[in-house]
Write a protein that holds these residues in place. Structure first.
Motif, PDB file in Angstrom:
ATOM      1  N   ILE A  69     -31.919 -41.659  31.122  1.00 12.68           N
ATOM      2  CA  ILE A  69     -32.049 -42.263  32.451  1.00 12.68           C
ATOM      3  C   ILE A  69     -33.294 -43.143  32.503  1.00 12.68           C
ATOM      4  CG2 ILE A  69     -32.462 -41.752  34.886  1.00 12.68           C
ATOM      5  CD1 ILE A  69     -30.738 -39.287  34.542  1.00 12.68           C
ATOM      6  N   ARG A  70     -34.368 -42.646  31.869  1.00  7.07           N
ATOM      7  CA  ARG A  70     -35.635 -43.374  31.952  1.00  7.07           C
ATOM      8  C   ARG A  70     -35.583 -44.695  31.202  1.00  7.07           C
ATOM      9  NH1 ARG A  70     -38.791 -39.244  31.348  1.00  7.07           N
ATOM     10  NH2 ARG A  70     -39.207 -38.934  33.550  1.00  7.07           N
ATOM     11  N   PHE A  97     -43.282 -27.543  29.705  1.00  7.52           N
ATOM     12  CA  PHE A  97     -42.743 -28.898  29.849  1.00  7.52           C
ATOM     13  C   PHE A  97     -43.493 -29.837  28.913  1.00  7.52           C
ATOM     14  CE2 PHE A  97     -41.880 -32.829  32.265  1.00  7.52           C
ATOM     15  CZ  PHE A  97     -40.516 -32.708  32.316  1.00  7.52           C
ATOM     16  N   PRO A  98     -42.748 -30.615  28.104  1.00  7.73           N
ATOM     17  CA  PRO A  98     -43.415 -31.351  27.022  1.00  7.73           C
ATOM     18  C   PRO A  98     -44.517 -32.306  27.466  1.00  7.73           C
ATOM     19  CG  PRO A  98     -41.054 -31.845  27.127  1.00  7.73           C
ATOM     20  CD  PRO A  98     -41.289 -30.729  28.052  1.00  7.73           C
ATOM     21  N   ASP A 106     -43.504 -38.219  36.943  1.00  5.95           N
ATOM     22  CA  ASP A 106     -42.791 -39.042  37.910  1.00  5.95           C
ATOM     23  C   ASP A 106     -41.681 -38.213  38.555  1.00  5.95           C
ATOM     24  OD1 ASP A 106     -40.904 -38.855  36.007  1.00  5.95           O
ATOM     25  OD2 ASP A 106     -40.906 -40.956  35.420  1.00  5.95           O
ATOM     26  N   GLU A 112     -36.573 -32.595  36.789  1.00  7.52           N
ATOM     27  CA  GLU A 112     -36.340 -31.860  35.548  1.00  7.52           C
ATOM     28  C   GLU A 112     -37.011 -30.487  35.589  1.00  7.52           C
ATOM     29  OE1 GLU A 112     -37.159 -34.257  32.125  1.00  7.52           O
ATOM     30  OE2 GLU A 112     -36.829 -32.578  30.762  1.00  7.52           O
ATOM     31  N   LEU A 172     -38.505 -38.200  38.288  1.00  8.53           N
ATOM     32  CA  LEU A 172     -37.464 -37.648  37.411  1.00  8.53           C
ATOM     33  C   LEU A 172     -37.962 -36.384  36.708  1.00  8.53           C
ATOM     34  CD1 LEU A 172     -34.604 -38.365  36.534  1.00  8.53           C
ATOM     35  CD2 LEU A 172     -35.560 -39.506  34.578  1.00  8.53           C
ATOM     36  N   ASP A 173     -39.248 -36.415  36.295  1.00  4.01           N
ATOM     37  CA  ASP A 173     -39.831 -35.201  35.702  1.00  4.01           C
ATOM     38  C   ASP A 173     -39.833 -34.062  36.699  1.00  4.01           C
ATOM     39  OD1 ASP A 173     -40.463 -36.351  33.224  1.00  4.01           O
ATOM     40  OD2 ASP A 173     -42.233 -37.275  34.078  1.00  4.01           O
ATOM     41  N   SER A 224     -34.256 -32.902  28.515  1.00  5.01           N
ATOM     42  CA  SER A 224     -35.187 -33.999  28.263  1.00  5.01           C
ATOM     43  C   SER A 224     -34.461 -35.227  27.744  1.00  5.01           C
ATOM     44  CB  SER A 224     -36.241 -33.574  27.241  1.00  5.01           C
ATOM     45  OG  SER A 224     -36.883 -32.425  27.670  1.00  5.01           O
ATOM     46  N   ALA A 233     -32.864 -36.954  30.613  1.00  2.00           N
ATOM     47  CA  ALA A 233     -33.904 -37.651  31.376  1.00  2.00           C
ATOM     48  C   ALA A 233     -34.359 -38.903  30.643  1.00  2.00           C
ATOM     49  CB  ALA A 233     -35.084 -36.719  31.611  1.00  2.00           C
TER      50      ALA A 233
END
Lengths: 127, 132
Positions: free
Chosen positions: B61-62, A62-63, A83, A89, A85-86, B55, B58
């Motif tokens: 959205i972010r 994950f980056p 956070d 993901e 959202l991560d 990503s 995301a």
């Protein structure tokens, strides 16, 4: 039924005695192991080590995550500084890796690598 | 896929910020689950990885993470759903997807750094935009 069995036994015996080459191919390694069921999906569930390894590799790739901080007990938001959202993901990345579809309610609960490993290890369809 | 998404009615407004938040996550999951289909219909396999597209979604959205009004979040979600619908029912072409989501905001003309090395900072900024 008994007649059929007797007849089949009677038919099969001469084949084996008369033609050893043929009997070898029929009862060879491929067909002779009753414990191993070909094309069956019963015995391929993942081992705990494999699940752990693959979950960790997903999290490490994950980056935003520093790969050196990832351990099997790490919490996504508290320890890795991600956070919510991560978090979602990562769960989606795990879904893709293990070819699962995790229901939303359970996906919300997965917030650490430990829980993710536990959930995937206990999931019957994880592959 | 496209028709199942289309048949979903516009939901009533979110009552609270918490509900809107949940809807955003639900949308994000739906978008992530349609990524394999999208890569398939637009032939993106050798251009981008699924994780990159995730990503990007995301990040989109972010961009609106500071919005706290549930009505505004609902409106943004509606637009997001519309966009996802358009993409999954192949209403776009491959270069739309690549230009907007794979290459991203930097644009198709990416500066590789060799041609204007001698230029001053002023000139480099000037090439990018005249608002600075």
């Amino acid at each position: 039924m008994a007649l059929k069995a007797a007849l089949l036994r009677h038919v099969r015996v001469p084949v084996q005695t008369l033609n050893p080459g043929l009997s070898l191919t029929l009862t060879g390694a491929k067909w002779g192991l009753p414990s191993l069921r070909w094309m069956s999906s019963h015995d391929d569930h993942l081992s705990k080590n494999e699940v752990t390894e693959r979950v960790l590799s997903v999290v490490k790739s994950f980056p935003k995550v520093d790969p050196s901080t990832v351990t099997p007990e790490v919490h996504f938001q508290k320890d890795l500084g991600l956070d919510s959202l991560d978090n979602v993901e990562i769960v989606m990345a795990l879904e893709e890796e293990f070819k699962l579809e995790i229901p939303d309610k359970e996906a919300d609960k997965i917030d650490s690598t430990n829980l993710a490993i536990e959930y995937i290890y206990n999931h019957p369809m994880a592959g | 896929m496209s028709f199942t998404l289309r048949s979903v009615k516009v939901p009533p407004n979110s009552v609270s910020l918490e509900e809107a938040r949940h809807r955003v996550f639900d949308f994000f999951r739906a978008a992530c689950r349609s990524i394999p289909t999208i890569m398939d219909i637009y032939n993106l396999q050798d251009v981008v990885a699924p994780s990159h597209l995730r990503s990007v979604v995301a990040a989109e959205i972010r961009k609106h993470s500071s919005v706290t009004n549930p009505k505004v979040i609902d409106m943004l979600l509606f637009k997001a759903m519309e966009e996802l619908n358009n993409i999954t029912e192949h209403a776009k072409q491959r270069h739309h997807i690549i230009g907007q989501y794979v290459v991203g905001r930097e644009g198709l003309l990416q500066d590789t750094g060799t041609k204007d090395q001698g230029a001053s900072d002023f000139l480099k900024e000037f090439y990018k935009t005249n608002y600075f």
